[in-house]
Motif scaffolding. Sequence first.
Motif, PDB file in Angstrom:
ATOM      1  N   UNK A 342       0.841  -1.205   0.000  1.00  0.00           N
ATOM      2  CA  UNK A 342       0.000   0.000   0.000  1.00  0.00           C
ATOM      3  C   UNK A 342       0.867   1.242   0.000  1.00  0.00           C
ATOM      4  N   UNK A 343       1.921   1.247   0.846  1.00  0.00           N
ATOM      5  CA  UNK A 343       2.810   2.414   0.907  1.00  0.00           C
ATOM      6  C   UNK A 343       3.481   2.626  -0.455  1.00  0.00           C
ATOM      7  N   UNK A 344       3.942   1.521  -1.050  1.00  0.00           N
ATOM      8  CA  UNK A 344       4.666   1.617  -2.325  1.00  0.00           C
ATOM      9  C   UNK A 344       3.758   2.098  -3.463  1.00  0.00           C
ATOM     10  N   UNK A 345       2.563   1.536  -3.550  1.00  0.00           N
ATOM     11  CA  UNK A 345       1.713   1.826  -4.698  1.00  0.00           C
ATOM     12  C   UNK A 345       0.900   3.096  -4.539  1.00  0.00           C
ATOM     13  N   UNK A 346       0.513   3.438  -3.296  1.00  0.00           N
ATOM     14  CA  UNK A 346      -0.352   4.611  -3.124  1.00  0.00           C
ATOM     15  C   UNK A 346       0.437   5.896  -2.947  1.00  0.00           C
ATOM     16  N   UNK A 347       1.673   5.791  -2.440  1.00  0.00           N
ATOM     17  CA  UNK A 347       2.446   6.991  -2.183  1.00  0.00           C
ATOM     18  C   UNK A 347       2.079   7.679  -0.884  1.00  0.00           C
ATOM     19  N   UNK A 348       1.228   7.060  -0.054  1.00  0.00           N
ATOM     20  CA  UNK A 348       0.854   7.649   1.233  1.00  0.00           C
ATOM     21  C   UNK A 348       2.008   7.486   2.234  1.00  0.00           C
ATOM     22  N   UNK A 349       1.965   8.313   3.289  1.00  0.00           N
ATOM     23  CA  UNK A 349       3.017   8.236   4.307  1.00  0.00           C
ATOM     24  C   UNK A 349       2.962   6.888   5.011  1.00  0.00           C
ATOM     25  N   UNK A 379     -10.812  10.140  10.387  1.00  0.00           N
ATOM     26  CA  UNK A 379      -9.760  11.134  10.131  1.00  0.00           C
ATOM     27  C   UNK A 379      -8.595  10.500   9.382  1.00  0.00           C
ATOM     28  N   UNK A 380      -8.163   9.303   9.849  1.00  0.00           N
ATOM     29  CA  UNK A 380      -7.045   8.624   9.185  1.00  0.00           C
ATOM     30  C   UNK A 380      -7.365   8.321   7.708  1.00  0.00           C
ATOM     31  N   UNK A 381      -8.580   7.820   7.497  1.00  0.00           N
ATOM     32  CA  UNK A 381      -8.945   7.478   6.125  1.00  0.00           C
ATOM     33  C   UNK A 381      -9.037   8.716   5.233  1.00  0.00           C
ATOM     34  N   UNK A 382      -9.592   9.809   5.762  1.00  0.00           N
ATOM     35  CA  UNK A 382      -9.669  11.044   4.981  1.00  0.00           C
ATOM     36  C   UNK A 382      -8.273  11.557   4.650  1.00  0.00           C
ATOM     37  N   UNK A 383      -7.351  11.445   5.593  1.00  0.00           N
ATOM     38  CA  UNK A 383      -5.965  11.861   5.329  1.00  0.00           C
ATOM     39  C   UNK A 383      -5.351  10.994   4.231  1.00  0.00           C
ATOM     40  N   UNK A 384      -5.655   9.675   4.265  1.00  0.00           N
ATOM     41  CA  UNK A 384      -5.113   8.770   3.252  1.00  0.00           C
ATOM     42  C   UNK A 384      -5.643   9.146   1.857  1.00  0.00           C
ATOM     43  N   UNK A 385      -6.941   9.374   1.783  1.00  0.00           N
ATOM     44  CA  UNK A 385      -7.530   9.726   0.486  1.00  0.00           C
ATOM     45  C   UNK A 385      -6.989  11.061  -0.010  1.00  0.00           C
ATOM     46  N   UNK A 386      -6.770  11.992   0.887  1.00  0.00           N
ATOM     47  CA  UNK A 386      -6.269  13.310   0.489  1.00  0.00           C
ATOM     48  C   UNK A 386      -4.833  13.219  -0.013  1.00  0.00           C
ATOM     49  N   UNK A 387      -4.016  12.388   0.655  1.00  0.00           N
ATOM     50  CA  UNK A 387      -2.622  12.247   0.233  1.00  0.00           C
ATOM     51  C   UNK A 387      -2.495  11.523  -1.114  1.00  0.00           C
ATOM     52  N   UNK A 388      -3.364  10.597  -1.358  1.00  0.00           N
ATOM     53  CA  UNK A 388      -3.242   9.790  -2.595  1.00  0.00           C
ATOM     54  C   UNK A 388      -4.088  10.327  -3.739  1.00  0.00           C
ATOM     55  N   UNK A 389      -4.895  11.381  -3.497  1.00  0.00           N
ATOM     56  CA  UNK A 389      -5.795  11.881  -4.525  1.00  0.00           C
ATOM     57  C   UNK A 389      -5.051  12.468  -5.720  1.00  0.00           C
ATOM     58  N   UNK A 390      -3.972  13.271  -5.445  1.00  0.00           N
ATOM     59  CA  UNK A 390      -3.261  13.998  -6.504  1.00  0.00           C
ATOM     60  C   UNK A 390      -2.061  13.233  -7.032  1.00  0.00           C
ATOM     61  N   UNK A 391      -1.862  12.003  -6.554  1.00  0.00           N
ATOM     62  CA  UNK A 391      -0.697  11.226  -6.975  1.00  0.00           C
ATOM     63  C   UNK A 391      -1.130  10.100  -7.894  1.00  0.00           C
ATOM     64  N   UNK A 392      -0.400   9.848  -8.943  1.00  0.00           N
ATOM     65  CA  UNK A 392      -0.762   8.711  -9.799  1.00  0.00           C
ATOM     66  C   UNK A 392      -0.552   7.403  -9.069  1.00  0.00           C
ATOM     67  N   UNK A 393      -1.301   6.396  -9.490  1.00  0.00           N
ATOM     68  CA  UNK A 393      -1.231   5.118  -8.825  1.00  0.00           C
ATOM     69  C   UNK A 393       0.145   4.494  -8.983  1.00  0.00           C
ATOM     70  N   UNK A 394       0.661   3.966  -7.879  1.00  0.00           N
ATOM     71  CA  UNK A 394       1.968   3.293  -7.891  1.00  0.00           C
ATOM     72  C   UNK A 394       3.157   4.215  -7.731  1.00  0.00           C
ATOM     73  N   UNK A 395       2.942   5.535  -7.441  1.00  0.00           N
ATOM     74  CA  UNK A 395       4.072   6.478  -7.261  1.00  0.00           C
ATOM     75  C   UNK A 395       4.170   6.894  -5.831  1.00  0.00           C
ATOM     76  N   UNK A 396       5.394   7.327  -5.441  1.00  0.00           N
ATOM     77  CA  UNK A 396       5.606   7.819  -4.073  1.00  0.00           C
ATOM     78  C   UNK A 396       5.600   9.312  -4.038  1.00  0.00           C
TER      79      UNK A 396
END
Length: 396
Positions: A342-349, A379-396
């Motif tokens: 998940x960390x690798x593909x989503x780019x989330x912290x 809150x955690x899930x909203x932060x995850x969606x916000x961090x991964x929203x503007x990033x292409x899939x599979x990028x950090x």
Amino acid sequence: MKGYRRYITLVVLLFGGLILLDYFRPKPVDWTRTFSSKDKIPYGTYALLELLPGIFENAPIQAVQQPIFNQLQDSTLQGNYIFINQTFNADSLDTDRLLDFVKRGNYVFIAAESFSDNFTDTLRFQTKLLNTTDPDSTGLYFKNPALQGVYRYPPNNNTIYLLAGDSLKYTRLGGNKAGKMNFMELPFGRGSFFISTVPLSFSNYALLTIDQSEYAASALSHLPVAPVLWDQYQSQGMSGGNTSVFSVLLSHEALSWAYYVALLTVILFLLFKSKRTQRIIPIIEPPRNTTLEFVNVIGNLYYNNGNHKDIAEKKITYFLEHLRLHYHVATSEPEEEMRGRVVTKSGAAEELVTRIFNLIESIRRSDSLGEQTLLMLNTYLEDFYEQTLSKPEGSK
């Protein structure tokens, strides 16, 4: 359909009335100078073609409906080649064929008011217009003493005469009362050309209406009794010409008018009936996406009932489905491997992902859930969606 019947009835009545009107009205005389042997109008040559068997007794008469060059490709043809037309057209190839034909001992008779330049230049003669107001000046006669008499025609008819070159060997065969030559013989090889500038004297009008058939017969009697090639190409065109439906329609005045009236009626019908007469088509709005509203309603329902555990389970299910759909992470694999993927593909912290999975594990072990824990998960899930929203899939 009932509305159309009135237009159809009107068209049929107009069409029938036009045909009846044309059928019963007096037919005007057609004075077109066609010189066509199939025309019985004044300036056709139907009567002359009927008289030819009497002038050339026992000689075959062949109607020619192709160009001179094509007709004379057969070098064995013999006899007389006769042309009666307003204008005699012959290009260089046609002229050469005629010269060869005459040189072999045959004869060409041409009656026309004008000739193509190539032909006149080759035979070295010209045509001129007689300028006179004397009605007797267009009376015609022959030079041969055996053919005495003057043939009279309407004033200012047959006013074209011939001018031969000084070096040209020719024989004057006829003229008019003004003293101008209008009929001559041009010897060439073993045959001769006979040139006349009075084609109207060979028309139906001259032969039948004013009873001057003797002139045409006397002029053609200069030719020997031999097979006759009667040209129809220059007055009628190629054999088997245009016989399309439209050519037949337009060749008859009544049918032409009927065709134009019908065409105009159709155009007017299209202009006035071009507007659509059906009901107005209502505008169909695209279906609204009410999924978000549905989720909010269901969420509020669960929240108001205090069932925090069920809400958390559904959020976790949606989160795992999100991982499978967007990052292709298998949620059935061991938790440590899944977190890394998940960390690798989503780019989330990594810290955020760790908190989410720890909290999910804690919620699954508990039998009930408090409001604060549910808010923390949200809150955690909203932060995850916000961090991964503007990033292409599979990028950090």
